[in-house]
Design a protein around this motif. Sequence first.
Motif, PDB file in Angstrom:
ATOM      1  N   PHE A   1      38.650  34.353  39.591  1.00 35.94           N
ATOM      2  CA  PHE A   1      38.412  34.427  38.053  1.00 35.94           C
ATOM      3  C   PHE A   1      37.494  35.619  37.880  1.00 35.94           C
ATOM      4  CE2 PHE A   1      35.763  33.381  34.492  1.00 35.94           C
ATOM      5  CZ  PHE A   1      36.628  32.994  33.662  1.00 35.94           C
ATOM      6  N   GLU A   2      36.756  36.218  38.706  1.00 31.38           N
ATOM      7  CA  GLU A   2      35.968  37.528  38.595  1.00 31.38           C
ATOM      8  C   GLU A   2      37.160  38.558  38.515  1.00 31.38           C
ATOM      9  OE1 GLU A   2      33.217  37.572  41.547  1.00 31.38           O
ATOM     10  OE2 GLU A   2      31.965  36.029  40.627  1.00 31.38           O
ATOM     11  N   LYS A   3      37.967  38.471  39.491  1.00 29.56           N
ATOM     12  CA  LYS A   3      39.021  39.556  39.474  1.00 29.56           C
ATOM     13  C   LYS A   3      39.836  39.647  38.211  1.00 29.56           C
ATOM     14  CE  LYS A   3      39.604  40.551  44.238  1.00 29.56           C
ATOM     15  NZ  LYS A   3      40.695  40.481  45.323  1.00 29.56           N
ATOM     16  N   LEU A   4      40.310  38.574  37.667  1.00 34.43           N
ATOM     17  CA  LEU A   4      40.895  38.460  36.578  1.00 34.43           C
ATOM     18  C   LEU A   4      40.145  38.677  35.471  1.00 34.43           C
ATOM     19  CD1 LEU A   4      42.596  35.012  36.674  1.00 34.43           C
ATOM     20  CD2 LEU A   4      43.597  37.183  36.575  1.00 34.43           C
ATOM     21  N   ALA A   5      38.654  38.571  35.201  1.00 31.20           N
ATOM     22  CA  ALA A   5      37.830  38.960  33.929  1.00 31.20           C
ATOM     23  C   ALA A   5      37.631  40.467  34.150  1.00 31.20           C
ATOM     24  CB  ALA A   5      36.397  38.394  34.375  1.00 31.20           C
ATOM     25  N   LEU A   6      37.459  41.181  35.445  1.00 31.57           N
ATOM     26  CA  LEU A   6      37.328  42.710  35.496  1.00 31.57           C
ATOM     27  C   LEU A   6      38.455  43.330  35.057  1.00 31.57           C
ATOM     28  CD1 LEU A   6      35.070  42.616  38.697  1.00 31.57           C
ATOM     29  CD2 LEU A   6      34.401  43.383  36.323  1.00 31.57           C
TER      30      LEU A   6
ATOM     31  N   ASP B   1      40.567  36.203  27.956  1.00 29.75           N
ATOM     32  CA  ASP B   1      39.758  36.150  26.853  1.00 29.75           C
ATOM     33  C   ASP B   1      39.391  34.903  26.066  1.00 29.75           C
ATOM     34  OD1 ASP B   1      42.304  35.005  26.133  1.00 29.75           O
ATOM     35  OD2 ASP B   1      43.090  36.830  25.422  1.00 29.75           O
ATOM     36  N   LYS B   2      39.058  34.627  25.071  1.00 26.68           N
ATOM     37  CA  LYS B   2      38.487  33.450  24.380  1.00 26.68           C
ATOM     38  C   LYS B   2      39.493  32.099  24.541  1.00 26.68           C
ATOM     39  CE  LYS B   2      35.928  31.556  20.589  1.00 26.68           C
ATOM     40  NZ  LYS B   2      35.284  31.987  19.536  1.00 26.68           N
ATOM     41  N   GLN B   3      40.893  32.927  24.387  1.00 29.71           N
ATOM     42  CA  GLN B   3      42.051  31.842  24.074  1.00 29.71           C
ATOM     43  C   GLN B   3      42.380  31.226  25.422  1.00 29.71           C
ATOM     44  OE1 GLN B   3      42.182  34.862  22.416  1.00 29.71           O
ATOM     45  NE2 GLN B   3      41.515  33.811  20.642  1.00 29.71           N
ATOM     46  N   ASN B   4      42.391  32.020  26.597  1.00 29.98           N
ATOM     47  CA  ASN B   4      42.914  31.391  27.791  1.00 29.98           C
ATOM     48  C   ASN B   4      41.851  31.344  28.888  1.00 29.98           C
ATOM     49  OD1 ASN B   4      42.270  34.129  28.689  1.00 29.98           O
ATOM     50  ND2 ASN B   4      44.161  34.654  29.137  1.00 29.98           N
ATOM     51  N   ARG B   5      40.831  31.451  28.778  1.00 29.07           N
ATOM     52  CA  ARG B   5      39.414  31.291  29.691  1.00 29.07           C
ATOM     53  C   ARG B   5      39.566  29.981  30.602  1.00 29.07           C
ATOM     54  NH1 ARG B   5      37.213  30.077  24.697  1.00 29.07           N
ATOM     55  NH2 ARG B   5      35.720  28.282  24.588  1.00 29.07           N
ATOM     56  N   LYS B   6      39.774  29.069  29.910  1.00 25.05           N
ATOM     57  CA  LYS B   6      39.893  27.826  30.524  1.00 25.05           C
ATOM     58  C   LYS B   6      41.229  27.351  31.451  1.00 25.05           C
ATOM     59  CE  LYS B   6      36.455  25.409  27.668  1.00 25.05           C
ATOM     60  NZ  LYS B   6      36.100  23.863  27.259  1.00 25.05           N
ATOM     61  N   LEU B   7      42.110  27.983  30.776  1.00 22.97           N
ATOM     62  CA  LEU B   7      43.269  27.749  31.629  1.00 22.97           C
ATOM     63  C   LEU B   7      43.336  28.788  32.805  1.00 22.97           C
ATOM     64  CD1 LEU B   7      46.145  28.392  28.752  1.00 22.97           C
ATOM     65  CD2 LEU B   7      45.875  26.336  30.319  1.00 22.97           C
ATOM     66  N   CYS B   8      42.661  30.266  32.766  1.00 24.07           N
ATOM     67  CA  CYS B   8      42.365  30.912  33.810  1.00 24.07           C
ATOM     68  C   CYS B   8      41.511  30.226  34.915  1.00 24.07           C
ATOM     69  CB  CYS B   8      41.832  32.211  33.355  1.00 24.07           C
ATOM     70  SG  CYS B   8      43.087  33.517  32.292  1.00 24.07           S
TER      71      CYS B   8
ATOM     72  N   HIS C   1      36.020  46.544  28.253  1.00 27.57           N
ATOM     73  CA  HIS C   1      37.302  45.962  28.258  1.00 27.57           C
ATOM     74  C   HIS C   1      37.428  44.587  28.487  1.00 27.57           C
ATOM     75  CE1 HIS C   1      36.461  46.855  32.713  1.00 27.57           C
ATOM     76  NE2 HIS C   1      37.294  45.721  32.721  1.00 27.57           N
ATOM     77  N   ILE C   2      36.253  43.942  28.887  1.00 26.15           N
ATOM     78  CA  ILE C   2      36.143  42.483  28.922  1.00 26.15           C
ATOM     79  C   ILE C   2      35.874  41.663  27.718  1.00 26.15           C
ATOM     80  CG2 ILE C   2      34.833  40.651  30.209  1.00 26.15           C
ATOM     81  CD1 ILE C   2      34.505  42.354  32.527  1.00 26.15           C
ATOM     82  N   GLY C   3      36.899  40.712  27.470  1.00 24.97           N
ATOM     83  CA  GLY C   3      36.789  39.978  26.284  1.00 24.97           C
ATOM     84  C   GLY C   3      35.952  38.821  26.140  1.00 24.97           C
ATOM     85  N   LEU C   4      34.849  38.546  27.320  1.00 24.76           N
ATOM     86  CA  LEU C   4      34.054  37.785  27.280  1.00 24.76           C
ATOM     87  C   LEU C   4      32.827  38.176  27.372  1.00 24.76           C
ATOM     88  CD1 LEU C   4      36.010  34.959  29.396  1.00 24.76           C
ATOM     89  CD2 LEU C   4      35.635  34.917  27.024  1.00 24.76           C
ATOM     90  N   THR C   5      31.844  37.439  27.213  1.00 26.45           N
ATOM     91  CA  THR C   5      30.433  37.852  27.217  1.00 26.45           C
ATOM     92  C   THR C   5      29.528  37.534  28.756  1.00 26.45           C
ATOM     93  OG1 THR C   5      29.229  35.688  26.355  1.00 26.45           O
ATOM     94  CG2 THR C   5      29.551  37.512  24.787  1.00 26.45           C
ATOM     95  N   LEU C   6      28.821  37.951  29.100  1.00 23.23           N
ATOM     96  CA  LEU C   6      28.174  37.559  30.688  1.00 23.23           C
ATOM     97  C   LEU C   6      27.808  36.194  30.609  1.00 23.23           C
ATOM     98  CD1 LEU C   6      27.396  38.506  33.433  1.00 23.23           C
ATOM     99  CD2 LEU C   6      25.216  39.088  32.346  1.00 23.23           C
ATOM    100  N   SER C   7      27.285  35.695  29.609  1.00 26.17           N
ATOM    101  CA  SER C   7      26.688  34.205  29.386  1.00 26.17           C
ATOM    102  C   SER C   7      27.967  33.394  29.673  1.00 26.17           C
ATOM    103  CB  SER C   7      25.823  33.986  28.318  1.00 26.17           C
ATOM    104  OG  SER C   7      26.445  34.528  27.067  1.00 26.17           O
ATOM    105  N   LYS C   8      29.213  33.643  28.807  1.00 23.85           N
ATOM    106  CA  LYS C   8      30.315  32.854  28.932  1.00 23.85           C
ATOM    107  C   LYS C   8      31.001  32.961  30.248  1.00 23.85           C
ATOM    108  CE  LYS C   8      31.958  30.648  26.365  1.00 23.85           C
ATOM    109  NZ  LYS C   8      31.528  29.216  26.152  1.00 23.85           N
TER     110      LYS C   8
END
Length: 177
Positions: free
Chosen positions: A96-101, A106-113, A59-66
């Motif tokens: 940030f980790e809580k939001l990701a989990l 996602d790719k569009q809002n990752r820097k804003l988050c 369900h997470i829209g990002l890779t671990l490396s990202k």
Amino acid sequence: MVCCLLYNEPRLKMMKEAQQSNNANLSSPLFPQTTVIEYTKPSDLKGDMNETFREKFPHIGLTLSKIRSLKKDIHKVAQEDCGYEEPTVAMAFVYFEKLALRGRVDKQNRKLCAGACILLAQAAKIGSDLKRLEEHLRLSRRELLAFEFPVLVALEFNLHLPDHELLSRCRRLLQTT
């Protein structure tokens, strides 16, 4: 002659026989066990880690490396650029980790988050000052926190101050102290 002497030692003789029978697992300083790990390109290893992460958290829209890269960015911005202390950076990581989990990044809002998590961590740090505010202003924490949002609405959610407004107040403060 040394070879003959070593081979005639009873313990070595027994180990040699066990090795020849292929039934024993030898582990000694003379016959060390080794593990051979084939070289893996870093890009292949990274891909495998990302794939494992994706399987575990689909369900997470990002890779671990990202996510790791964004956490490095959070650390650089919060601590090195803004001068925040380690507990504040750690809080930003947790947010940030809580939001990701929860699948909110996602790719569009990752820097804003990431930026919002830094801001929220700094704001949460201010919570320790509530006790002092309660004592000096003779207010209850409940009243103070309940009035925080109406003040934010009255300021039209604009907490960023232009330099000229801020600098003039700073000059006055410096002159009076």
